[in-house]
Design a protein around this motif. Sequence first.
Motif, PDB file in Angstrom:
ATOM      1  N   PHE A   1     -15.132   3.511  -1.835  1.00  0.00           N
ATOM      2  CA  PHE A   1     -15.772   3.193  -3.115  1.00  0.00           C
ATOM      3  C   PHE A   1     -16.221   1.742  -3.161  1.00  0.00           C
ATOM      4  N   GLY A   2     -15.448   0.867  -2.492  1.00  0.00           N
ATOM      5  CA  GLY A   2     -15.805  -0.546  -2.515  1.00  0.00           C
ATOM      6  C   GLY A   2     -17.136  -0.835  -1.861  1.00  0.00           C
ATOM      7  N   VAL A   3     -17.481  -0.094  -0.808  1.00  0.00           N
ATOM      8  CA  VAL A   3     -18.738  -0.382  -0.115  1.00  0.00           C
ATOM      9  C   VAL A   3     -19.955  -0.004  -0.953  1.00  0.00           C
ATOM     10  N   ILE A   4     -19.744   0.810  -1.992  1.00  0.00           N
ATOM     11  CA  ILE A   4     -20.869   1.146  -2.880  1.00  0.00           C
ATOM     12  C   ILE A   4     -20.740   0.425  -4.225  1.00  0.00           C
ATOM     13  N   GLY A   5     -19.876  -0.590  -4.238  1.00  0.00           N
ATOM     14  CA  GLY A   5     -19.792  -1.450  -5.413  1.00  0.00           C
ATOM     15  C   GLY A   5     -18.865  -0.980  -6.499  1.00  0.00           C
ATOM     16  N   ILE A   6     -18.022   0.024  -6.221  1.00  0.00           N
ATOM     17  CA  ILE A   6     -17.061   0.493  -7.222  1.00  0.00           C
ATOM     18  C   ILE A   6     -15.678   0.016  -6.793  1.00  0.00           C
ATOM     19  N   ASP A   7     -15.168  -0.975  -7.469  1.00  0.00           N
ATOM     20  CA  ASP A   7     -13.910  -1.607  -7.068  1.00  0.00           C
ATOM     21  C   ASP A   7     -12.723  -1.187  -7.925  1.00  0.00           C
ATOM     22  N   ALA A   8     -12.929  -0.241  -8.833  1.00  0.00           N
ATOM     23  CA  ALA A   8     -11.868   0.099  -9.782  1.00  0.00           C
ATOM     24  C   ALA A   8     -10.622   0.624  -9.083  1.00  0.00           C
ATOM     25  N   LEU A   9     -10.809   1.512  -8.094  1.00  0.00           N
ATOM     26  CA  LEU A   9      -9.642   2.082  -7.419  1.00  0.00           C
ATOM     27  C   LEU A   9      -8.900   1.013  -6.629  1.00  0.00           C
ATOM     28  N   GLY A  10      -9.632   0.150  -5.939  1.00  0.00           N
ATOM     29  CA  GLY A  10      -8.983  -0.928  -5.198  1.00  0.00           C
ATOM     30  C   GLY A  10      -8.212  -1.860  -6.114  1.00  0.00           C
ATOM     31  N   ASP A  11      -8.796  -2.175  -7.266  1.00  0.00           N
ATOM     32  CA  ASP A  11      -8.094  -3.025  -8.229  1.00  0.00           C
ATOM     33  C   ASP A  11      -6.833  -2.330  -8.749  1.00  0.00           C
ATOM     34  N   LEU A  12      -6.931  -1.024  -8.953  1.00  0.00           N
ATOM     35  CA  LEU A  12      -5.791  -0.269  -9.465  1.00  0.00           C
ATOM     36  C   LEU A  12      -4.641  -0.252  -8.457  1.00  0.00           C
ATOM     37  N   LEU A  13      -4.971  -0.096  -7.179  1.00  0.00           N
ATOM     38  CA  LEU A  13      -3.930  -0.059  -6.153  1.00  0.00           C
ATOM     39  C   LEU A  13      -3.213  -1.402  -6.032  1.00  0.00           C
TER      40      LEU A  13
END
Length: 586
Positions: free
Chosen positions: A179-191
């Motif tokens: 998700f991060g490579v397409i600009g969606i960082d929400a899951l990474g931030d959540l982890l």
Amino acid sequence: MDLTHDSGRIGLGGERRLFAARLITGLIQGLALYALYFAGEHGLWPRTQPAVFGALALAAGYAPVVVLAGVGRLSPRTLATWTASAALVLALLGWHDVDRRVLDSWTQPPFLSFPTMAFGAAALFIAHHLIAPAARAGRWIAPYADYFDTAWKAGVQLAMSLAFTGTFWLLLHLGASLFGVIGIDALGDLLGQAWFAMPVLCLAFATAVQLTDVRDGLIRGVRTVALMLLSWLLPVMAVLTAGFLAALPFTGLEGLWGTRSATALVLSAAAALIVLINTAYQDGRPDNRPPTALRWTARVGGVLLVPLVGLAFWGLMLRIGQHGLTPDRIIALACAGVGAAYAAGYLLAAVRRGDWMKPLERTNLAAAVLSVAVILALFSPLLDPARLAVADQTARLERGAVAAGDFDFDFLRFESGKAGRAALDRLTRSGDAQVAGLAQAAKQRDRRVFDSPAELRRQARDVRLVAVDGQTVPESFAAQTQALSDLLIFCGREQACVLRRLDLDGDGGDEVLVATARMVMAFGQGEDGRWLALGRYASACDPGARDGIEPDFRKGVATAPGALPDLVVGGRRMQLQPETRCEKAD
């Protein structure tokens, strides 16, 4: 549809209840661990009482595993009693582990030492698999086959559950990266949020325990294959051990003792033999016996345990006789004692006629009980290794078994907790002036040094300090060089350091600046007259300068105000770590 548990007592509805119970347990554990983490991060209770924090952390980390393993197998009353007892004992072990030590200012929660966590987990695993089969059988001692079945199945479950939890977490991070490579960082931030990570990991582990528990046939199949493969490693280990022991009369023991880890190596070999013999013996039923070759190899392995454990004791006694007790040697001595119990029982099983290796069963049970008792004693005030080691070392010093110049005062200062600090305080008041002086020097040091006191004194004599601008080296500072490890390292015989006295903080008293080629060290004197390292000044702006800092330091030093003041957050003082800017000072 009737899905049976290994106890044969539950169906589909019972399976759902078990799953719910395990999920609730995992969630409660995750929330408890996060609450401790939050308290630690924000300086809240119990962070303000490290011993209480350690007690709660060890209990919250391990006691819920008792519920995960026991639910559905033990009656609710038995499970509640055993869980409460285990939590209480774990809390006491955690409290003692933290309370006996002297914590440095940078020590962070959970404050627990690794040996306490490792041996605490081992004791809990062994105790649970002594209690659970007996409780289910309704007897003080269950049939040996029940112990074997429960313990080895639980070992496979634990390994698979940990692997599942780790893989689950890695997959979440992989998804976050995608998700991060397409600009969606929400899951990474959540982890990255502890409030999410801790409960989720505990829930994942609880789910894995449930999945492996209801797939009883799968677990037993994996266990059978693992035991079969491991049992055929027994001949390999037996041949290697026999070859090693046969070679010792020709090679001598000097090489073994020279490793400085001989006891650990030999006890590890003995432990490997014990495990492999058990993979061949299994539950001892006649229809489950291995081929003749493995049966004879198991007998040979039982005999080989005796010289292995004997070597371990020999090596330990030599080291203790030469250098006295240390916490590590006391723990090793306890492990060797448990190994001796195994060796005696396995030797009897190997040479006794009749049922193949039958005495092994009683030996395993007795050694398991002994192991739990030894761990509880070692990690409680009863046989606290640090306290015993301090008493032995100071007794050796006082009766003259070790000269004051060879005594390791830093062991008391840095490695033996409150017992060592108390002994060091007592030695500073010794009637022997040499002992008192060396104890005082160790008390003033701010870090562990591994040189002998005699070597430290030699290094202190070699320290060369050259004062500039007509100043002199403070007598009290010169007298404490043995306790200032930075001076011992940087200002030796090969390179003198330049000293300048300067009032850095404006309190009317001079600090001491000591310059080497690349940095300036600052020292300040406390109210008790003790000089302490305050920090270092270094320049990253001109690393290639051939002559370094020292020539300019000799000419003079000025002070400049800091760019930004310190911050005080929640009673904690925070210092700015400046970015490097290569600018000329005004």
